[in-house]
Scaffold this motif. Structure first.
Motif, short mmCIF file in Angstrom:
data_model
loop_
_atom_site.label_atom_id
_atom_site.label_comp_id
_atom_site.label_asym_id
_atom_site.label_seq_id
_atom_site.Cartn_x
_atom_site.Cartn_y
_atom_site.Cartn_z
N ALA A 211 0.82 -1.21 0.00
CA ALA A 211 0.00 0.00 0.00
C ALA A 211 0.85 1.26 0.00
O ALA A 211 0.56 2.23 -0.71
N THR A 298 -10.40 -6.63 -3.54
CA THR A 298 -9.19 -5.83 -3.39
C THR A 298 -9.15 -4.74 -4.44
O THR A 298 -9.74 -4.88 -5.52
N LEU A 315 -3.91 -5.18 -5.57
CA LEU A 315 -3.16 -4.89 -4.34
C LEU A 315 -3.72 -5.79 -3.25
O LEU A 315 -4.64 -5.41 -2.51
N TRP A 318 -3.83 -4.72 0.74
CA TRP A 318 -4.37 -3.40 1.06
C TRP A 318 -5.01 -3.42 2.45
O TRP A 318 -5.69 -4.39 2.81
#
Length: 370
Positions: A211, A298, A315, A318
């Motif tokens: 992140a 996600t 990601l 996250w």
């Protein structure tokens, strides 16, 4: 999931900015990653002869374990040949740096890596590094719009020759670059030479990005000198009235961004991107973001130059509770109000289904769970 694709860094910059000097310093360091450098001609690089260990018709091997390859044919064939020789074990390297000449436009090189079927599967763009001469950078930016575009499309900006430029001139150049490219980190060349790892891993379009890396890819990371929320400038940065005081060339570059706290409908996102590419495709220097779509667990990162887009990447790590989409657009010959109106399309609650111009996002959930 590990990313086995070969990372490729594009090193560009103004004439005389010091790309060859930087490469010599990076390539001379031992105990680091082995780098393959692709250039138009060996002579243009000015390789330090003390670094050269052996040569053949197309490749110069260096004592550090790195190598330099002359681009005898087009880029696709040169890069594919290097990868095949690496696979056979006749060459060993961990990453590739492509050095452009003078005022080359980075966009065609990025598109080559995406359009070539073999290269699209074997490589990934690790980042664009643009060098700027502190002594002559102002004059070059004033005279050459291509140089302005180079600065605006970079993931990392390196300021060189600060030892012969006045501190006032260097500070003015840095402020100008900050307006041209609100998302790129700006370093002095000495910082990159001291820690070459700062040249790598600039793009969040890789399968192991976290992140923090993704957010820093969208906005300039806060520094000790200017600590701040890395998202503080995601609200329509680089207004024209601030840019115009530098040069008419600079005023041709505009940046805008948007944050949306709730996930988007896929039809809304597709409709927005389809419309933007259809109307302004050739003038899109960068379109990138972190996007949440309804139905996906996600977020994903996406990136495009003009009408060509990288494959989106999920990601997977996250943090829970944050569903904010963040999108940045950097364009030329497009006013800031036009950009803002375009981004406001994303606030719509529904849009008609469009021809998919962003192939790959529909399989994100499957890849995120694999």
């Amino acid at each position: 999931m590990t990313d086995s694709r070969l990372p490729v860094t594009l090193l560009t910059g103004f004439l005389g900015a010091g790309k060859s000097t930087l490469l010599n310093k990076i390539l001379s360091q031992t105990g680091k990653e082995k780098i393959a450098v692709i250039v138009n001609e060996f002579g243009e690089v000015g390789l330090d002869h003390d670094l050269i260990e052996a040569t053949d018709e197309e490749v110069v091997l260096l004592s550090s374990g790195c190598l330099c390859c002359s681009m005898r044919d087009d880029l696709s064939k040169t890069l594919a040949d290097l990868i095949e020789r690496r696979t056979r074990g006749t060459l060993e390297f961990d990453r590739v740096v492509i050095e452009t000449t003078g005022l080359a436009d980075p966009a065609p090189i990025r598109q080559t890596l995406l359009r070539d079927y073999y290269l699209a599967r074997a490589t990934r763009m690790d980042g664009v590094v643009t060098m700027v001469d502190a002594s002559n950078g102002k004059a070059t930016l004033d005279a050459q719009f291509e140089a302005v575009s180079q600065a605006a499309t970079a993931d990392l900006l390196l300021i060189s020759k600060t030892d012969i430029a006045t501190p006032k001139a260097t500070s003015a150049l840095r402020r100008r670059l900050e307006k041209l490219n609100p998302t790129a980190e700006i370093l002095n060349v000495a910082e990159a030479v001291e820690d070459p790892k700062r040249l790598w891993g600039l793009s969040a379009l890789r399968r192991n990005a976290d992140a923090t890396q993704a957010l820093n890819w969208l906005t300039r990371a806060p520094s000790e000198a200017a600590p701040s929320d890395p998202l503080v400038n995601l609200s329509g940065f680089a207004p024209t009235k601030l840019v115009r005081k530098f040069s008419p060339h600079d005023a041709r570059i505009e940046s805008a961004s948007i944050t949306l706290e709730t996930p988007l409908e896929d039809s809304v996102f597709d409709h927005w991107l389809d419309t933007l590419v259809a109307l302004k495709g050739p003038d899109l220097l960068r379109v990138k973001g972190i996007v949440f779509l309804k139905g996906l667990k996600t977020p994903f990162v996406f990136h495009g130059v003009q009408h060509i887009f990288d494959r989106p990447e999920p990601l997977n790590n996250w943090p829970d509770g944050d569903t904010t989409s963040r999108i940045v657009v950097i364009a030329r010959d497009m006013t800031n109000p036009e950009l803002q109106r375009s981004l406001d399309m994303l606030r719509a609650t529904a849009a008609p289904k469009q021809k998919e111009v962003f192939p790959g996002w529909k399989d994100l959930e499957a890849r995120s769970q694999s």
